[in-house]
Write a protein that holds these residues in place. Structure first.
Motif: not given
Length: 373
Positions: A222-227, A237-239
């Motif tokens: 919902v709030f960040f993308t996990e790479i 973790l990038i917003q």
């Protein structure tokens, strides 16, 4: 001998239901149902790929929590039959309402993701990834369930009048309004990323212009993308709002059916002829066919071009195609090692001149090392 009357023979047992209030009965019923259906319920909630040991640990904790809740409700009702102590009951009621709301949200979100999500392979595992429709429906369901849980909590805490309930809702509304700048941009950016489908779970991407910053998109939340960072094997973790402002190279989205166009570059002296350079690259590509760790698309002809000319060396580049983008870093490293090996065998020097500084400020090239005979 005196005769014992029938009333004295009858033992005065007080049924447990006389000690329990309506709230106690609700708490007991829900906890007993959760305890009874704990295994199929947790099987439904948590992913199938989870290990049996971890699932058993979750199941035991879940059951112990339900047993403790049942014991606390019964003991509180028996020890305080007059109903004088309601703190324990209300606290358990609030926790149970929040827990049941989260449980329903988790189950419904999984059902939505399976129905409106996108099925995709992530490594050897088949997963259902989020789409714009599934994320939007999940948010709507989350808002509805949150309102229902909030109303239930207000009622459990005893705020029965409209004024008291409105005051609690007003405080929560003010808190959300004051903090919206910190979570709304990420929420909206996450929906934009999912709707545009520029990157999806399982895609191999490069962040910025640094070719070493390569990772696999693991999950867009919902709030960040996990790479998953493929170089150092850790998670980034990038917003979502910051990710939208970055230059992202999606290596999994090819411009043609050939695959990802990779480049193998060298700097050689101007004395090295075009035929020698071509023979060098062709030998490298021929040896790569025998290496199972190099999934090169050998059905396509390689392109050998002079890409840059300098004062002391010329850059030659060999372009080839790959489709196993998850192994892109490994392929680059193995191809470079193979290139150095073949260049040594063909006696082609890849050294470039080094400049040194004189006191006068004049720059002179250092003569290249003599080639081995």
């Amino acid at each position: 001998m005196a005769e014992i009357s029938g009333e004295e023979k009858t033992m005065n047992w007080t049924p447990l239901s006389d000690y329990l209030s309506t709230m106690d009965m609700v708490l007991l019923s829900v906890n007993l149902l959760l305890l009874l259906f704990s295994r199929p319920l947790l099987k439904r909630i948590f992913p199938e790929s989870e290990s049996q040991e971890r699932f058993s640990r979750r199941l035991n904790v879940f059951r112990v929590a339900n047993i403790i809740a049942v014991a606390v409700v019964i003991s509180n009702a028996v020890m305080h039959p007059e109903g004088g102590t309601v703190v324990v009951t209300r606290t358990l009621g609030v926790l149970l309402a929040i827990y049941v709301g989260w449980l329903f949200f988790f189950i419904l979100s999984r059902m939505i993701r399976r129905r409106w999500g996108h099925e995709r392979k992530r490594g050897e595992e088949t997963v259902f990834i989020e789409t714009y429709n599934s994320r939007l429906l999940t948010l709507m369901v989350g808002v509805v369930i949150s309102i229902m849980v909030l109303v239930a909590v207000i009622r459990i805490l005893g705020y029965s009048s409209l004024l008291e309930a409105g005051g609690v809702l007003g405080v929560l509304g003010v808190m959300l309004a004051l903090t919206q700048a910190s979570w709304v941009p990420d929420l909206v950016s996450g929906l934009v990323i999912l709707n545009s489908r520029l990157i999806e779970e399982g895609d191999i991407i490069q962040l910025g212009e640094d070719s070493s910053q390569v990772g696999m998109v693991f999950r867009t939340k919902v709030f960040f993308t996990e790479i998953l960072h493929l170089v150092n094997n850790h998670r980034i973790l990038i917003q979502n709002s910051k990710l939208r402002n970055m230059t992202v190279h999606n290596l999994s989205r090819f411009a043609s059916a050939k695959g990802l166009r990779e480049a193998l570059s060298i700097n050689v002296s101007y004395a090295v002829t075009e035929e020698e350079v071509s023979r060098l690259f062709l030998q490298v590509m021929e040896l790569s066919k025998d290496n199972p760790d190099l999934p090169i698309e050998n059905q396509y002809e390689v392109e050998i071009r002079a890409t840059r000319g300098g004062d002391y060396a010329v850059e030659w580049t060999c372009f080839y195609y790959i489709k196993e983008t998850r192994q892109v870093l490994k392929i680059r490293q193995l191809m470079l090692a193979l290139l150095l090996k073949v260049a040594r065998e063909q006696n082609i020097s890849l050294q470039t001149p080094v400049l040194y500084q004189l006191e006068s400020g004049e720059q002179l090239p250092v003569p290249p090392a003599p080639e081995a005979s």
